[in-house]
Design a protein around this motif. Structure first.
Motif, PDB file in Angstrom:
ATOM      1  N   ASP A 195       1.107   3.696  -5.244  1.00  9.11           N
ATOM      2  CA  ASP A 195      -0.080   3.656  -6.085  1.00  9.11           C
ATOM      3  C   ASP A 195       0.312   2.865  -7.323  1.00  9.11           C
ATOM      4  O   ASP A 195       1.136   3.321  -8.124  1.00  9.11           O
ATOM      5  CB  ASP A 195      -0.518   5.079  -6.455  1.00  9.11           C
ATOM      6  CG  ASP A 195      -1.653   5.093  -7.449  1.00  9.11           C
ATOM      7  OD1 ASP A 195      -2.361   4.067  -7.573  1.00  9.11           O
ATOM      8  OD2 ASP A 195      -1.844   6.132  -8.114  1.00  9.11           O
ATOM      9  N   CYS A 196      -0.243   1.702  -7.499  1.00  8.51           N
ATOM     10  CA  CYS A 196       0.181   0.799  -8.565  1.00  8.51           C
ATOM     11  C   CYS A 196      -0.032   1.408  -9.951  1.00  8.51           C
ATOM     12  O   CYS A 196       0.714   1.113 -10.877  1.00  8.51           O
ATOM     13  CB  CYS A 196      -0.556  -0.523  -8.446  1.00  8.51           C
ATOM     14  SG  CYS A 196       0.115  -1.759  -9.564  1.00  8.51           S
ATOM     15  N   ALA A 215       0.809  -1.223   0.000  1.00  6.40           N
ATOM     16  CA  ALA A 215       0.000   0.000   0.000  1.00  6.40           C
ATOM     17  C   ALA A 215       0.841   1.271   0.000  1.00  6.40           C
ATOM     18  O   ALA A 215       0.303   2.364  -0.140  1.00  6.40           O
ATOM     19  CB  ALA A 215      -0.924  -0.003   1.215  1.00  6.40           C
TER      20      ALA A 215
END
Length: 179
Positions: free
Chosen positions: A96-97, A93
């Protein structure tokens, strides 16, 4: 008695009383030192967090590259989108992918590999490549991320991209196994 003599003596008396009175000296000293102390503290925390994030990105890169290194991606005919989904499944987390740049380049020899920059002159990501290569090919997997920087005041600015961001980059270079 003239008023200038009176004002000089009263000012001297006031200054003498101020030097003797120590009731608020700790609060005054803290008020002078606190902004610099907290700025330094936040800069240290931010730098440590950035180095931690870069190490996490390195770990994700090594783990993702193993899929190409062992030939799993090639044998399953993994597309660029599928490989990106696989990388995103490993990202914590902290990132931000959708903002992670994934580049995979290959060549038959080490001298033929061309490692491109993640960003252009304006700090925007360039179009990524996806070429996992075949058995025995030399491959470079590169992940990049624009890390936001918040503590940029007092002359401490580690941003190297526009918009107070720092480019974090992790790469893995290897020769594919004969699968």
């Amino acid at each position: 008695m003239s008023s200038s003599v009176f004002s000089r003596t009263s000012f001297r008396e006031l200054l003498r009383r101020f030097r003797r009175n120590r009731r608020a000296s700790a609060a005054l000293e803290f008020a002078l030192v606190a902004p610099v102390f907290f700025a330094l503290l936040f800069a240290i925390i931010e730098t440590a967090l950035m180095f931690f994030a870069n190490q996490v990105l390195e770990t994700v890169t090594q783990d993702s590259a193993r899929m190409i290194f062992t030939g799993q991606a090639q044998q399953a005919s993994t597309t660029q989108a599928q490989f990106a989904t696989y990388v995103c499944s490993q990202i914590p987390a902290l990132f931000d992918c959708n903002s992670v740049f994934i580049d995979v380049e290959s060549s038959a020899s080490a001298s033929g590999v061309n490692i491109n920059s993640c960003t252009d002159a304006s700090g925007n990501f360039v179009s990524p490549q996806y070429s996992p290569g075949g058995a025995g090919d030399v491959v470079v997997v590169q992940l990049c991320y624009k890390w936001p920087i918040f503590v940029t005041g007092l002359g401490y600015n580690i941003a190297n991209l526009p918009g107070s961001k720092r480019l974090l980059r992790a790469s893995a270079a290897f020769k594919n196994e004969p699968y």
